[in-house]
Write an enzyme that holds these catalytic residues in place. Sequence first.
Site, PDB file in Angstrom:
ATOM      1  N   HIS A 232      22.219  24.777 -34.436  1.00  0.00           N
ATOM      2  CA  HIS A 232      21.931  24.924 -35.866  1.00  0.00           C
ATOM      3  C   HIS A 232      21.011  26.120 -36.040  1.00  0.00           C
ATOM      4  CE1 HIS A 232      20.699  23.951 -39.964  1.00  0.00           C
ATOM      5  NE2 HIS A 232      19.456  24.160 -39.566  1.00  0.00           N
TER       6      HIS A 232
ATOM      7  N   ASN B  36      29.174  22.331 -33.045  1.00  0.00           N
ATOM      8  CA  ASN B  36      29.122  23.791 -32.923  1.00  0.00           C
ATOM      9  C   ASN B  36      27.867  24.303 -32.208  1.00  0.00           C
ATOM     10  OD1 ASN B  36      27.389  23.267 -34.997  1.00  0.00           O
ATOM     11  ND2 ASN B  36      28.312  24.654 -36.471  1.00  0.00           N
TER      12      ASN B  36
ATOM     13  N   TYR C 241      20.340  16.436 -43.130  1.00  0.00           N
ATOM     14  CA  TYR C 241      21.519  17.095 -43.721  1.00  0.00           C
ATOM     15  C   TYR C 241      21.808  16.622 -45.149  1.00  0.00           C
ATOM     16  CZ  TYR C 241      22.840  19.475 -39.403  1.00  0.00           C
ATOM     17  OH  TYR C 241      22.885  20.320 -38.320  1.00  0.00           O
TER      18      TYR C 241
ATOM     19  N   GLU D 280      12.809  22.609 -42.555  1.00  0.00           N
ATOM     20  CA  GLU D 280      13.404  22.027 -41.337  1.00  0.00           C
ATOM     21  C   GLU D 280      12.398  21.969 -40.184  1.00  0.00           C
ATOM     22  OE1 GLU D 280      17.852  23.558 -42.636  1.00  0.00           O
ATOM     23  OE2 GLU D 280      16.920  24.415 -40.845  1.00  0.00           O
TER      24      GLU D 280
ATOM     25  N   LYS E  25      22.483  21.200 -30.347  1.00  0.00           N
ATOM     26  CA  LYS E  25      23.117  19.960 -30.816  1.00  0.00           C
ATOM     27  C   LYS E  25      23.622  19.102 -29.643  1.00  0.00           C
ATOM     28  CE  LYS E  25      24.399  21.907 -35.282  1.00  0.00           C
ATOM     29  NZ  LYS E  25      25.446  21.979 -36.317  1.00  0.00           N
TER      30      LYS E  25
HETATM   31  P1  CMP Z   1      25.011  23.526 -39.335  1.00  0.00           P
HETATM   32  O1  CMP Z   1      24.806  24.985 -39.329  1.00  0.00           O
HETATM   33  O2  CMP Z   1      24.054  22.688 -38.560  1.00  0.00           O
HETATM   34  O3  CMP Z   1      25.039  22.994 -40.849  1.00  0.00           O
HETATM   35  C1  CMP Z   1      25.850  21.950 -41.313  1.00  0.00           C
HETATM   36  C2  CMP Z   1      26.728  21.400 -40.265  1.00  0.00           C
HETATM   37  O4  CMP Z   1      27.831  20.641 -40.729  1.00  0.00           O
HETATM   38  C3  CMP Z   1      27.410  22.542 -39.490  1.00  0.00           C
HETATM   39  O5  CMP Z   1      26.482  23.234 -38.741  1.00  0.00           O
HETATM   40  C4  CMP Z   1      28.473  21.791 -38.738  1.00  0.00           C
HETATM   41  O6  CMP Z   1      27.941  21.069 -37.635  1.00  0.00           O
HETATM   42  C5  CMP Z   1      28.899  20.799 -39.814  1.00  0.00           C
HETATM   43  N1  CMP Z   1      30.050  21.294 -40.590  1.00  0.00           N
HETATM   44  C6  CMP Z   1      30.094  22.310 -41.451  1.00  0.00           C
HETATM   45  N2  CMP Z   1      31.322  22.453 -41.989  1.00  0.00           N
HETATM   46  C7  CMP Z   1      32.073  21.479 -41.454  1.00  0.00           C
HETATM   47  C8  CMP Z   1      33.428  21.091 -41.606  1.00  0.00           C
HETATM   48  N3  CMP Z   1      34.245  21.745 -42.439  1.00  0.00           N
HETATM   49  N4  CMP Z   1      33.861  20.044 -40.887  1.00  0.00           N
HETATM   50  C9  CMP Z   1      33.015  19.373 -40.075  1.00  0.00           C
HETATM   51  N5  CMP Z   1      31.720  19.694 -39.877  1.00  0.00           N
HETATM   52  C10 CMP Z   1      31.254  20.745 -40.558  1.00  0.00           C
END
Ligand code: CMP
Length: 140
Positions: free
Chosen positions: A117, A114, A51, A128, A11
């Site tokens: 993914h 984070n 998403y 995806e 990311k």
């Molecule tokens: P990902 O595994 O890519 O799938 C959905 C994404 O949404 C997740 O990683 C985070 O980047 C984001 N995400 C999930 N939960 C939250 C949250 N509570 N607040 C902000 N971002 C979130």
Amino acid sequence: MANNRTFTMIKPDAFEAGNSGAILKMIEEAGFKIVAMKATQLTPVLAGKFYEVHKERPFYADLCKYMSSGPIIAAILEKDNAVEDFRALIGATNPANAAEGTIRKIFAKSIEANAVHGSDSDENAAIEGNFYFSQTERVL
Ligand code: CMP
């Protein structure tokens, strides 16, 4: 995509911090083979499509903005039990809850930024992967 493949993105936070190489090294050392990979940048519209499953969630707008804020690396990975093993390698969505030694524990900045993914099912891994790679690009 069969159940030996998953899809990942490095990311914008991890790409910008110069952690792509270290993350790819961890992925390869864990036994995943990179079968397709590209550096690219999502538009806000494409991030919204990727998403779409989260569109009712309160974090959706911020997530689309963040995911289109800078370059990413998209990749299809191959390994037995790929989806489950990759989710174990990256750790919990929220790095505060991620196990020691996982990619998110080491590199993630927040629950949103984070680092990586990982697909949550074989079905989504296929969807995806196809979002980013056409049949002609996926040469392996
Ligand atoms: P990902 O595994 O890519 O799938 C959905 C994404 O949404 C997740 O990683 C985070 O980047 C984001 N995400 C999930 N939960 C939250 C949250 N509570 N607040 C902000 N971002 C979130």
